[in-house]
Design a protein around this motif. Structure first.
Motif, short mmCIF file in Angstrom:
data_model
loop_
_atom_site.label_atom_id
_atom_site.label_comp_id
_atom_site.label_asym_id
_atom_site.label_seq_id
_atom_site.Cartn_x
_atom_site.Cartn_y
_atom_site.Cartn_z
N VAL A 67 25.54 -29.07 50.69
CA VAL A 67 24.44 -28.80 49.78
C VAL A 67 24.86 -29.34 48.41
O VAL A 67 25.92 -28.97 47.90
N GLU A 68 24.04 -30.23 47.87
CA GLU A 68 24.33 -30.80 46.55
C GLU A 68 23.79 -29.86 45.47
O GLU A 68 22.78 -29.17 45.68
N GLU A 69 24.46 -29.87 44.33
CA GLU A 69 24.00 -29.03 43.22
C GLU A 69 22.56 -29.41 42.86
O GLU A 69 22.22 -30.58 42.76
N GLY A 70 21.71 -28.39 42.72
CA GLY A 70 20.33 -28.62 42.30
C GLY A 70 19.33 -28.76 43.44
O GLY A 70 18.13 -28.79 43.22
N GLU A 71 19.84 -28.81 44.67
CA GLU A 71 18.94 -29.02 45.81
C GLU A 71 18.33 -27.72 46.34
O GLU A 71 18.88 -26.63 46.14
N ILE A 72 17.21 -27.89 47.08
CA ILE A 72 16.78 -26.88 48.03
C ILE A 72 17.05 -27.48 49.41
O ILE A 72 16.54 -28.56 49.73
N VAL A 73 17.91 -26.83 50.18
CA VAL A 73 18.20 -27.29 51.53
C VAL A 73 17.70 -26.23 52.51
O VAL A 73 17.98 -25.04 52.34
N SER A 74 16.94 -26.67 53.50
CA SER A 74 16.42 -25.73 54.50
C SER A 74 17.10 -25.93 55.84
O SER A 74 17.36 -27.06 56.25
N LEU A 75 17.34 -24.81 56.48
CA LEU A 75 17.91 -24.80 57.82
C LEU A 75 16.84 -24.19 58.70
O LEU A 75 16.46 -23.02 58.49
N ILE A 76 16.29 -24.99 59.63
CA ILE A 76 15.27 -24.41 60.49
C ILE A 76 15.78 -24.33 61.92
O ILE A 76 16.73 -25.04 62.29
N GLY A 77 15.15 -23.47 62.70
CA GLY A 77 15.59 -23.33 64.08
C GLY A 77 14.92 -22.13 64.71
O GLY A 77 14.41 -21.25 64.02
N ALA A 78 14.93 -22.11 66.04
CA ALA A 78 14.28 -21.04 66.78
C ALA A 78 15.08 -19.74 66.68
O ALA A 78 16.20 -19.73 66.14
N ASN A 79 14.52 -18.68 67.23
CA ASN A 79 15.23 -17.41 67.36
C ASN A 79 16.57 -17.61 68.05
O ASN A 79 16.62 -18.24 69.10
N GLY A 80 17.61 -17.07 67.46
CA GLY A 80 18.91 -17.12 68.13
C GLY A 80 19.65 -18.43 67.99
O GLY A 80 20.72 -18.63 68.57
N ALA A 81 19.12 -19.36 67.19
CA ALA A 81 19.77 -20.67 67.05
C ALA A 81 21.08 -20.59 66.27
O ALA A 81 21.93 -21.46 66.37
N GLY A 82 21.22 -19.53 65.45
CA GLY A 82 22.46 -19.36 64.68
C GLY A 82 22.24 -19.41 63.17
O GLY A 82 23.20 -19.54 62.41
N LYS A 83 21.00 -19.28 62.75
CA LYS A 83 20.68 -19.39 61.31
C LYS A 83 21.32 -18.26 60.51
O LYS A 83 21.99 -18.50 59.50
#
Ligand code: ATP
Length: 237
Positions: free
Chosen positions: A26-42
């Protein structure tokens, strides 16, 4: 500048492996999203970054420093703050007391009035209800309180685990636009979401997590336009 970096991180619950060699930054200043289904490990990923879970392999670097073994409360002081899934506010405490808990362990309380002002300007509803018990607030208000509390330690990176979970559509739009505002004020954001539409639309970059592995990455726009992502994650919401 790279603010946060995970390198080949694996996490186990006993013999169950929840994350397999996850690497992303994650770079400074970013919005980074992690998407995934139920149980994916988010959630596992978030709890590993905040220090509530220990990786069985790999390393985590924050602001150039290896924090893989750093205790969770020290990570908060260093600038990593999490608004957990399910909100995790203290129902028997007032809004103000809940916000104050976000400053626990800080070396200096000098910045606290300024943080409180920032939180109240982002969430005027919290100021109106500052003496109300957390547990009597609506779902949307509790979500605001959880984010507000996480901001009280003036984090450099804010970890948001499913901020839209269980919210009515008008609250979902509002929460995402406030997340953007928090980012524009200079706070880096890592966001975990099942609401992939909003999470990708707001993200500079995003990653897809499937059964503990990162299977795709790109800009938010690229992933929004990706047919396989549309089919798997953008059907609703
Ligand atoms: P959700 O959106 O449902 O929270 P998630 O993507 O956040 O899903 P995790 O909660 O990180 O997923 O779970 C990842 C995997 O680890 C799942 O297979 C889950 O069953 C398993 N897991 C999570 N917590 C535990 C635990 N305490 N003990 C054993 N297995 C767990």
């Amino acid at each position: 500048m790279t603010l946060l970096e995970l390198k080949d991180v694996s996490v186990h619950y006993g013999r169950i492996q929840a994350l397999r060699d996850i690497s992303f930054s994650v770079e400074e200043g970013e919005i980074v999203s992690l998407i995934g289904a139920n149980g994916a490990g988010k959630t596992t990923t978030m709890r590993t970054i905040s220090g509530l879970l220990n990786p069985s392999a790999g390393s985590i670097t924050f602001d150039g420093q290896d924090i893989t073994k750093m205790k969770a409360h020290i990570r908060v002081v260093n600038g990593i703050s999490q608004a957990p899934e399910g909100r995790g506010i203290f129902p028997g405490m007032t809004v103000l007391e809940n916000l104050d808990m976000g400053t626990f362990g800080l070396k200096s309380k000098e910045g606290v009035p300024e943080s409180l002002e920032r939180v109240f300007s982002l969430f005027p509803r919290l100021e109106e209800r500052k003496k109300q018990l957390g547990g009597t607030m609506s779902g949307g208000e509790q979500q605001m309180l959880a984010i507000g509390r996480a901001l009280m330690s003036q984090p450099r990176v804010l970890l948001l685990d499913e901020p839209s979970m269980g919210l009515a559509p008008q609250f979902i739009r509002q929460i995402f636009s406030i997340i953007k505002e928090i980012n524009e004020q200079g706070t880096t954001i890592l966001l975990v979401e099942q609401n992939a539409n909003q999470a990708l639309a707001r993200a500079h970059r995003a990653f897809v997590l499937e059964t503990g592995e990162i299977t795709k990455s790109g800009t938010g726009k690229e992933l929004l336009a990706d047919p396989s992502i549309k089919e798997a994650y953008l059907g609703v919401g």
